[in-house]
Design a protein around this motif. Structure first.
Motif, PDB file in Angstrom:
ATOM      1  N   ASP A   1      -3.732  -2.221   6.953  1.00 46.64           N
ATOM      2  CA  ASP A   1      -3.817  -3.686   6.961  1.00 46.64           C
ATOM      3  C   ASP A   1      -3.027  -4.320   8.100  1.00 46.64           C
ATOM      4  O   ASP A   1      -3.184  -5.514   8.379  1.00 46.64           O
ATOM      5  CB  ASP A   1      -3.336  -4.256   5.623  1.00 46.64           C
ATOM      6  CG  ASP A   1      -1.888  -3.898   5.324  1.00 46.64           C
ATOM      7  OD1 ASP A   1      -1.513  -2.718   5.485  1.00 46.64           O
ATOM      8  OD2 ASP A   1      -1.132  -4.793   4.924  1.00 46.64           O
ATOM      9  N   LYS A   2      -2.190  -3.524   8.775  1.00 49.41           N
ATOM     10  CA  LYS A   2      -1.398  -4.062   9.891  1.00 49.41           C
ATOM     11  C   LYS A   2      -2.066  -3.827  11.241  1.00 49.41           C
ATOM     12  O   LYS A   2      -1.513  -4.184  12.278  1.00 49.41           O
ATOM     13  CB  LYS A   2      -0.006  -3.421   9.902  1.00 49.41           C
ATOM     14  CG  LYS A   2       0.826  -3.690   8.648  1.00 49.41           C
ATOM     15  CD  LYS A   2       1.166  -5.171   8.526  1.00 49.41           C
ATOM     16  CE  LYS A   2       2.257  -5.434   7.506  1.00 49.41           C
ATOM     17  NZ  LYS A   2       1.978  -4.959   6.158  1.00 49.41           N
TER      18      LYS A   2
ATOM     19  N   VAL B   1       6.052  -2.862  15.666  1.00 46.22           N
ATOM     20  CA  VAL B   1       6.264  -2.360  14.306  1.00 46.22           C
ATOM     21  C   VAL B   1       7.465  -3.047  13.663  1.00 46.22           C
ATOM     22  O   VAL B   1       7.430  -3.419  12.485  1.00 46.22           O
ATOM     23  CB  VAL B   1       6.432  -0.824  14.308  1.00 46.22           C
ATOM     24  CG1 VAL B   1       6.964  -0.334  12.959  1.00 46.22           C
ATOM     25  CG2 VAL B   1       5.107  -0.154  14.626  1.00 46.22           C
TER      26      VAL B   1
ATOM     27  N   VAL C   1       6.129  -6.454  12.436  1.00 48.68           N
ATOM     28  CA  VAL C   1       5.168  -6.550  11.326  1.00 48.68           C
ATOM     29  C   VAL C   1       5.616  -5.795  10.073  1.00 48.68           C
ATOM     30  O   VAL C   1       5.229  -6.152   8.962  1.00 48.68           O
ATOM     31  CB  VAL C   1       3.756  -6.073  11.742  1.00 48.68           C
ATOM     32  CG1 VAL C   1       3.248  -6.872  12.934  1.00 48.68           C
ATOM     33  CG2 VAL C   1       3.716  -4.589  12.029  1.00 48.68           C
ATOM     34  N   SER C   2       6.431  -4.751  10.250  1.00 51.95           N
ATOM     35  CA  SER C   2       6.904  -3.960   9.101  1.00 51.95           C
ATOM     36  C   SER C   2       8.351  -3.533   9.337  1.00 51.95           C
ATOM     37  O   SER C   2       8.641  -2.350   9.539  1.00 51.95           O
ATOM     38  CB  SER C   2       6.024  -2.718   8.887  1.00 51.95           C
ATOM     39  OG  SER C   2       4.735  -3.063   8.501  1.00 51.95           O
TER      40      SER C   2
ATOM     41  N   GLU D   1      10.812  -2.992   7.517  1.00 50.76           N
ATOM     42  CA  GLU D   1      11.337  -1.975   6.598  1.00 50.76           C
ATOM     43  C   GLU D   1      10.854  -0.568   6.961  1.00 50.76           C
ATOM     44  O   GLU D   1      11.414   0.432   6.489  1.00 50.76           O
ATOM     45  CB  GLU D   1      10.945  -2.310   5.167  1.00 50.76           C
ATOM     46  CG  GLU D   1       9.491  -2.064   4.785  1.00 50.76           C
ATOM     47  CD  GLU D   1       8.499  -3.085   5.355  1.00 50.76           C
ATOM     48  OE1 GLU D   1       7.287  -2.899   5.133  1.00 50.76           O
ATOM     49  OE2 GLU D   1       8.936  -4.063   5.999  1.00 50.76           O
ATOM     50  N   LYS D   2       9.830  -0.484   7.798  1.00 44.90           N
ATOM     51  CA  LYS D   2       9.276   0.813   8.201  1.00 44.90           C
ATOM     52  C   LYS D   2       9.723   1.223   9.596  1.00 44.90           C
ATOM     53  O   LYS D   2       9.295   2.260  10.111  1.00 44.90           O
ATOM     54  CB  LYS D   2       7.740   0.748   8.172  1.00 44.90           C
ATOM     55  CG  LYS D   2       7.133   0.498   6.808  1.00 44.90           C
ATOM     56  CD  LYS D   2       7.246   1.715   5.926  1.00 44.90           C
ATOM     57  CE  LYS D   2       6.475   1.537   4.634  1.00 44.90           C
ATOM     58  NZ  LYS D   2       6.544   2.745   3.789  1.00 44.90           N
TER      59      LYS D   2
ATOM     60  N   VAL E   1       2.730   2.130   8.622  1.00 46.25           N
ATOM     61  CA  VAL E   1       2.792   0.699   8.294  1.00 46.25           C
ATOM     62  C   VAL E   1       1.610   0.228   7.464  1.00 46.25           C
ATOM     63  O   VAL E   1       1.662  -0.849   6.858  1.00 46.25           O
ATOM     64  CB  VAL E   1       2.907  -0.160   9.564  1.00 46.25           C
ATOM     65  CG1 VAL E   1       4.108   0.263  10.387  1.00 46.25           C
ATOM     66  CG2 VAL E   1       1.633  -0.091  10.413  1.00 46.25           C
ATOM     67  N   GLY E   2       0.519   0.994   7.455  1.00 42.64           N
ATOM     68  CA  GLY E   2      -0.643   0.625   6.669  1.00 42.64           C
ATOM     69  C   GLY E   2      -1.778   0.085   7.524  1.00 42.64           C
ATOM     70  O   GLY E   2      -1.556  -0.623   8.509  1.00 42.64           O
TER      71      GLY E   2
END
Length: 204
Positions: A132-133, A82, A85-86, A88-89, A129-130
């Motif tokens: 799309d991830k 995580v 890939v994200s 900020e999250k 994270v969504g």
């Protein structure tokens, strides 16, 4: 304390702050969960932008993998994925993983293969994270083509484990202040205790 550049999402506050709290946590440790929630309510607002110790204190979340828990490696892998890939999250997911840790305790995990546990961890991450991830997360925590090559985040996991070992960190949570173990810090500390501690340590 030093930190591998790819792990910058694990920093709370200004990375250039002169004082450092190194906080060693395990994602299947109830005391680490308690400390994380207390940090979120008390320390994080003080050291982030606009807080009293903004630019003076930073906190680094250090992964403390506890191998006697069968899922510990797997839950730490998803945190690294995580962060990749994200970034900020990361903190939002960190709290979600801590607060959902009971699903990954020893007995619940005993009825799942590592592959199923990884799939469950991805499902925990996706609302944050969504969708799309999904593919990127799955790729990062899937085994490489070689029989014993680990995953795409294994090198980062090795870094965190080696860092703990060389600093003789054994239990979670353990907290260091400017590189020295602050044994007085407890997972039960709230606003009063953290405020008193920081006021005594940050003198300028």
């Amino acid at each position: 304390m030093a930190l591998q550049p790819t792990l910058r999402p694990f920093i709370l506050g200004n990375p250039a702050a002169p004082h450092t709290l190194d906080i060693f946590l395990d994602y299947v440790c109830p005391f680490s969960r308690k400390m994380s929630n207390n940090l979120n309510l008390t320390v994080k607002p003080l050291i982030e932008r606009g807080g009293k110790y903004d630019g003076k204190v930073k906190a680094i979340i250090r992964q403390q993998v506890q191998p006697w828990h069968s899922s510990s490696t797997l839950v730490h892998e998803i945190a690294l994925a995580v962060a990749r890939v994200s970034p900020e999250k990361f903190w939002e997911f960190h709290l979600a993983l801590m607060n959902g840790q009971e699903d990954f305790y020893d007995i619940p995990s005993s009825n799942r293969t590592p592959t199923l546990t990884r799939a469950k961890l991805i499902e925990l991450a996706l609302p944050i994270v969504g969708e799309d991830k999904r593919e990127a997360l799955a790729e990062l925590i899937s085994h490489k083509s070689t029989p014993n090559g680990g995953t795409a985040v294994t090198d980062e996991l090795k870094y965190t484990i080696k860092f703990s070992r060389q600093n003789s960190i054994h239990v979670s949570p353990t907290v260091l202040w400017d590189g020295l173990v602050a044994s007085e810090i407890s997972s039960s500390w709230g606003e009063k205790e953290w405020t008193t501690f920081l006021e005594s340590k940050v003198l300028v």
